[in-house]
Design a protein around this motif. Structure first.
Motif, PDB file in Angstrom:
ATOM      1  N   GLY A  22     118.723  23.875  -1.805  1.00 23.83           N
ATOM      2  CA  GLY A  22     117.361  24.293  -1.510  1.00 23.83           C
ATOM      3  C   GLY A  22     116.524  24.480  -2.760  1.00 23.83           C
ATOM      4  N   LEU A  23     117.154  24.895  -3.869  1.00 21.86           N
ATOM      5  CA  LEU A  23     116.444  25.054  -5.139  1.00 21.86           C
ATOM      6  C   LEU A  23     116.321  23.748  -5.902  1.00 21.86           C
ATOM      7  N   GLY A  24     116.949  22.700  -5.394  1.00 19.65           N
ATOM      8  CA  GLY A  24     116.875  21.404  -6.053  1.00 19.65           C
ATOM      9  C   GLY A  24     117.790  21.262  -7.248  1.00 19.65           C
ATOM     10  N   LEU A  25     118.764  22.145  -7.408  1.00 25.66           N
ATOM     11  CA  LEU A  25     119.672  22.073  -8.555  1.00 25.66           C
ATOM     12  C   LEU A  25     120.769  21.044  -8.365  1.00 25.66           C
ATOM     13  N   ILE A  26     121.139  20.760  -7.127  1.00 26.80           N
ATOM     14  CA  ILE A  26     122.155  19.746  -6.843  1.00 26.80           C
ATOM     15  C   ILE A  26     121.648  18.865  -5.708  1.00 26.80           C
TER      16      ILE A  26
END
Length: 302
Positions: free
Chosen positions: A152-156
């Motif tokens: 959701g945070l776009g880290l993976i």
């Protein structure tokens, strides 16, 4: 004229003071429950030792060292080294995380806040270990909370595999044994007098330097004790590696369970348990020697 004591009945024998129980007898009576408990543990350990030199199907009558020879095979040696490595890494990580928590607990002035901190630290010990492990399954799963939050945070871009490997087992071991590291460290730091910190600050030392050069060196006995407790606790861990690691992380306790449950090979399981106990005791003895030596050095310098 003869004095007559009206408080005693006529013809009654004079009262004599009760015979006091000697301190030695009181000490033995006080230690009796714990000694009985330790006697049961010693008896159980001797039974396990006897079964380890028995034969499958003839644990009490046979005599063989085949179970110990079997532990020299690469698979069992790898399991033992894996157990010691995970227990050591979990002890180091738990101590590193416990040092700031223990320092905060030792410097809190409010009794209410100290109780809140203590309750939060002890919370993992109040929850069943099986429930904690199932909680980690929910958090670390491919569709678990951690992967969903990172995506959701776009880290993976895709879920990370955190279950059924050493990473997930290590996280579970650190979390379940964390209170065992915090409590002795907080107790050791609470014993460090504030006058040492004030003297170092008066000489121009910063807060970080005071902590690193005054508080930490004087708290080393508690740090070593916390690391030893975490290591001994995790070296014999069974539930966490079984649920979070499955059969892909064969720690020695899981191997002992496999030898008993499906195979009913009591000598092999007992031999593995004896090797694990002896190895853990040897490391704990070395740690206690280092801790005692450091404690004597601190006492001599004060």
């Amino acid at each position: 004229m003869e004095h007559i004591d009206l408080t005693e009945p006529v013809g009654a024998a004079p009262l004599r003071p009760a015979k006091a129980v000697s301190p030695t007898v009181r000490a033995w009576l006080f230690l009796t429950p714990s000694m009985l408990f330790l006697a049961v543990l010693v008896a159980a350990s001797l039974l396990v030792l006897r079964m380890s030199i028995g034969e499958k199907g003839a644990e009490w009558s046979g005599f063989s060292l085949a179970s110990y020879a079997q532990l020299a095979e690469p698979y069992y040696l790898k399991s033992l080294l894996l157990t010691l490595r995970l227990a050591l890494f979990s002890a180091l990580i738990a101590v590193v995380l416990a040092i700031p928590v223990g320092y905060c607990m030792s410097r809190l002035q409010s009794p209410f806040l100290r109780r809140i901190f203590l309750a939060a630290v002890l919370l993992p010990l109040l929850v069943n270990l099986l429930l904690q492990s199932y909680g980690w399954l929910v958090i670390l799963g491919p569709a678990g909370m951690l992967n969903q939050a990172l995506m959701g945070l776009g880290l993976i871009d895709r879920p990370m595999m955190l279950l059924y490997n050493q990473t997930g087992v290590l996280m579970g071991l650190v979390q379940t044994a964390f209170p065992l590291a915090v409590l002795p460290i907080a107790s050791a730091m609470r014993g460090v007098s504030r006058t040492y910190e004030e003297a170092a600050a008066t000489l121009g030392a910063s807060r970080v330097r005071v902590f690193c050069q005054v508080v930490l060196p004087m708290s080393l006995p508690g740090i070593f004790t916390g690391a030893t407790l975490v290591f001994a606790y995790n070296a014999s861990s069974f539930v966490v590696p079984l649920l979070l690691g499955g059969r892909r992380v064969p720690m020695l306790a899981v191997m002992v369970h496999d030898q008993i449950a499906p195979l009913m090979n009591w000598p092999a399981a007992s031999a593995a348990g004896v090797v694990l106990i002896v190895t853990t005791l040897a490391i704990m003895t070395f740690s206690e020697y280092v801790t005692g030596r450091r404690r004597r050095m601190l006492e001599a310098s004060q």
